[in-house]
Design an enzyme around this catalytic site. Sequence first.
Site, PDB file in Angstrom:
ATOM      1  N   LEU A  18       1.118  -1.561   0.200  1.00 37.85           N
ATOM      2  CA  LEU A  18       0.124  -0.007   0.109  1.00 37.85           C
ATOM      3  C   LEU A  18       1.376   1.526   0.299  1.00 37.85           C
ATOM      4  O   LEU A  18       0.337   2.295  -0.350  1.00 37.85           O
ATOM      5  CB  LEU A  18      -1.236   0.008   1.071  1.00 37.85           C
ATOM      6  N   ILE A 440      21.482  20.056  15.879  1.00 36.29           N
ATOM      7  CA  ILE A 440      20.510  19.172  17.017  1.00 36.29           C
ATOM      8  C   ILE A 440      21.301  18.068  16.830  1.00 36.29           C
ATOM      9  O   ILE A 440      21.380  16.574  17.590  1.00 36.29           O
ATOM     10  CB  ILE A 440      19.037  18.994  16.644  1.00 36.29           C
ATOM     11  N   ARG A 524       3.037   6.360   5.674  1.00 36.59           N
ATOM     12  CA  ARG A 524       4.857   6.468   6.247  1.00 36.59           C
ATOM     13  C   ARG A 524       5.006   4.765   7.515  1.00 36.59           C
ATOM     14  O   ARG A 524       4.220   4.571   8.340  1.00 36.59           O
ATOM     15  CB  ARG A 524       5.159   7.086   7.392  1.00 36.59           C
ATOM     16  N   TRP A 570      10.558   3.337  20.989  1.00 39.12           N
ATOM     17  CA  TRP A 570      10.216   3.340  19.939  1.00 39.12           C
ATOM     18  C   TRP A 570      11.018   1.684  18.730  1.00 39.12           C
ATOM     19  O   TRP A 570      11.343   1.024  17.907  1.00 39.12           O
ATOM     20  CB  TRP A 570      11.735   3.843  19.126  1.00 39.12           C
ATOM     21  N   HIS A 650      18.022  16.690  23.799  1.00 35.38           N
ATOM     22  CA  HIS A 650      16.502  17.304  23.216  1.00 35.38           C
ATOM     23  C   HIS A 650      15.434  16.510  23.117  1.00 35.38           C
ATOM     24  O   HIS A 650      15.288  15.033  22.832  1.00 35.38           O
ATOM     25  CB  HIS A 650      17.523  17.408  21.833  1.00 35.38           C
ATOM     26  N   GLU A 674      11.616  22.123  20.686  1.00 36.10           N
ATOM     27  CA  GLU A 674      10.723  22.983  19.366  1.00 36.10           C
ATOM     28  C   GLU A 674      10.306  23.228  19.834  1.00 36.10           C
ATOM     29  O   GLU A 674       8.760  23.488  20.813  1.00 36.10           O
ATOM     30  CB  GLU A 674      10.047  21.605  18.840  1.00 36.10           C
ATOM     31  N   HIS A 703      10.511  21.077   9.320  1.00 38.77           N
ATOM     32  CA  HIS A 703      10.235  20.045   8.038  1.00 38.77           C
ATOM     33  C   HIS A 703      10.151  20.697   7.111  1.00 38.77           C
ATOM     34  O   HIS A 703       8.401  20.550   5.906  1.00 38.77           O
ATOM     35  CB  HIS A 703       8.971  19.859   9.582  1.00 38.77           C
TER      36      HIS A 703
HETATM   37  N1  GLN Z   1      19.951  13.814  16.887  1.00 37.72           N
HETATM   38  C1  GLN Z   1      18.691  13.773  15.962  1.00 37.72           C
HETATM   39  C2  GLN Z   1      18.792  14.446  14.746  1.00 37.72           C
HETATM   40  O1  GLN Z   1      19.227  15.604  14.704  1.00 37.72           O
HETATM   41  C3  GLN Z   1      17.773  14.100  17.011  1.00 37.72           C
HETATM   42  C4  GLN Z   1      16.447  13.275  15.821  1.00 37.72           C
HETATM   43  C5  GLN Z   1      15.193  13.895  16.828  1.00 37.72           C
HETATM   44  O2  GLN Z   1      15.396  14.294  18.132  1.00 37.72           O
HETATM   45  N2  GLN Z   1      13.965  13.635  16.217  1.00 37.72           N
HETATM   46  O3  GLN Z   1      18.414  13.831  13.784  1.00 37.72           O
HETATM   47 ZN    ZN Z   2      14.154  16.571  17.347  1.00 38.04          ZN
END
Ligand code: GLN
Ligand code: ZN
Length: 764
Positions: A18, A440, A524, A570, A650, A674, A703
């Site tokens: 799919l 990040i 996804r 995850w 993070h 974020e 994004h």
């Molecule tokens: N260190 C990861 C990156 O920069 C963090 C990704 C995330 O927070 N989903 O891809």
């Molecule tokens: Zn992130």
Amino acid sequence: MAITHNLGFPRIGARRELKFALESYWKDQSSRDALKAVGAQLRERHWKHQARVNFVPVGDFAFYDQVLDMSFTLGNLPERVRGFHGDALDNYFRVARGRSAQAADEHVACCSGVAAGEMTKWFDTNYHYIVPEFTAATNFSLDATRLVTQIAEARAAGVNVKPVIIGPVTYLWLGKSKDDSDRLALLPKLLPVYGALLDTFAAQGIDWVQIDEPALVTELDAKWRDAFVTAYDSLSVRRVRLLLATYFGQLQENLELACTLPVDGLHIDAINARDELAQAAAILSDTSVLSVGAINGRNIWKTDLNAVLAWLEPLAKQLGERLWIAPSCSLLHVPVDLDSEQKLDAEVRSWLAFALQKLDELKLLADALNNGRDSVGSALVANAKAIHHRRTSLRVNNPVVKAALARIDAALGQRHSAYAVRAPKQAALLKLPAFPTTTIGSFPQTAEIRHARSEFKAGKLDTAAYKAAMQAEIARSVREQETLGLDVLVHGEAERNDMVEYFGEQLEGYAFSQFGWVQSYGSRCVKPPVLFGDISRPGAMTVEWITYAQSLTNKPMKGMLTGPVTILNWSFVRDDQPRSVSCRQLALAIREEVLDLEKAGVRVIQIDEAALREGLPLRRSQWNEYLQWAVESFRITANGVRDETQIHTHMCYSEFNDIIASIADMDADVITIETSRSDMELLDVFDHFKYPNQIGPGVYDIHSPNIPSRESIVQLMKKAAGRIPAERLWVNPDCGLKTRQWTEVTPALTNMVAAAKVLRSQLL
Ligand code: GLN
Ligand code: ZN
């Protein structure tokens, strides 16, 4: 006679058919009819697979999302798409993702480019649904075409049909009011449409309908509980029988309500709420069906069938014909077929069951209940053997890990000194400017990187050549960052395809499937690694890459790790020990990596906890317990370092108003989060809560392909500086940059660095 049924089947296909059909259609590489044909084939195949159970779900298939399907069935489309023309499937994709295929569409100009529907997590799973939108003026109208068509298809496939729909109260509960009106006030308008839908089913000769009301496992206030009574009083007069399905948790204070609604049967998730079955059996009327979700629909482990029979047999005796059995929830959350797995280690494989194997287990349980255990004696013996083997395997139970876990004490998660003492020591060592800039972790995963990785995996590229390719990429990103003038650099994560898989592959206690895909949203899918045993770390996992990167620059290079809570959340995790125990094991393993990085001279170490919030239990009353072990695990991982070593974490989401105290408790020196999409609104929390350490509120949305201007970044940071002392602020994007192109990253970071200079000159 115990009846078997299934609540829902994974729709994506054993080979993600799919996904590929959807993406090919969206890219204009195939026709709408071809896509529809793939959908029909998958439905037919899946129904035939399920023919081994007595009632098969119809209506669980969706081209994008089952909640969005329900919105279409109820005629509840967002205002902004009301004027759409053309094909219904295209309109469906526009609501889901802002656009459909382009070339075949005569309505690109008039109907494309709307805002995509908001997505959010389906209860505590990693599936995301499209949030229904409401206003006070929302009206509903029935479109049962999809369901009626699929009922006919399923009958042609030779199965016994049970339509599945989302119940009216949960449907409202899942949605959002766009004008702050009370969405429950819409119930009187909604119920007649549900009534008409049930009448449609009756006219089709349908006997049972599964009506999902998982909101019943959450904490509901009185008006939501009353809504259940109103709703089902109104629906009970229809000519079909209703099986009210609850899942993902216990009913607790809603148990009595659920058992006394005027429906014909109730499904309870016995994986989470087995101790509620007896009470439910006692309260239910003596004509009501009790459906028992006896097989875990959320994990990939074989069921201990003998153990289940031990508690199920008495219930079967008590209920007779009124007992139904099923998986605990829809099988949407597990991969399709274990038989596809050719590379999985045979030992681990013998412990697993995917969707099809779970249906086999269900059939075995029913046979044992209906014809006696002896009728399936050899299958039960084989099952017992596999269960015993898993329980006693040394790969599952590692005494060294268990001993290390037993040694954990309060001191292990404690930094030597408080932040106020550490901060000046770190400042003296790192010599960073005010408003330090950083990213990040990841940089664009270019086609060359992905190519090198897949060649290496396929054995076509040797280790030395692969290493050289990755080092070249690391060198490139270090050069870029120096040119940009960033203050704390990263190596770019070129060697990682996924932030969890990368670590899982190097830890003892993890296995990886080839086709264990689970839908995350739309097309996804994710392939969660299988955490099957006690976790240990045979050797350093990241040190070589980070020290190589550090050797190329005098600026501080951040070590980059994924934290224990995120790895856990995850993965498919063990069902033979609490999640908290698995998490502490991961914490000890990642702690060793942290200490090795420090020993190798790395001065800044980031430990990502992107999925910490996701693990919050459905019921608030259970949040504390989770947060306690999650924060403890992070602290064990991070806090063994010297005062001079700066720990970052993070989190890529913005709603943590309600968990800010726990976040502060993690005691990271710097947290990056974020914020840009909420225009720094989330920082409101800092008006009330004095967050003690340093913060990097993300200044642009990674994004989006849009390049943020210098001015927009300065403005956002000024807002932040209104709430957090300037000397504790960092400047960084919202999240990692791996999904972007360098042509987007370079100008965006140029503006970010320029903005930091403006801030230094204006705010200090
Ligand atoms: N260190 C990861 C990156 O920069 C963090 C990704 C995330 O927070 N989903 O891809
Ligand atoms: Zn992130």
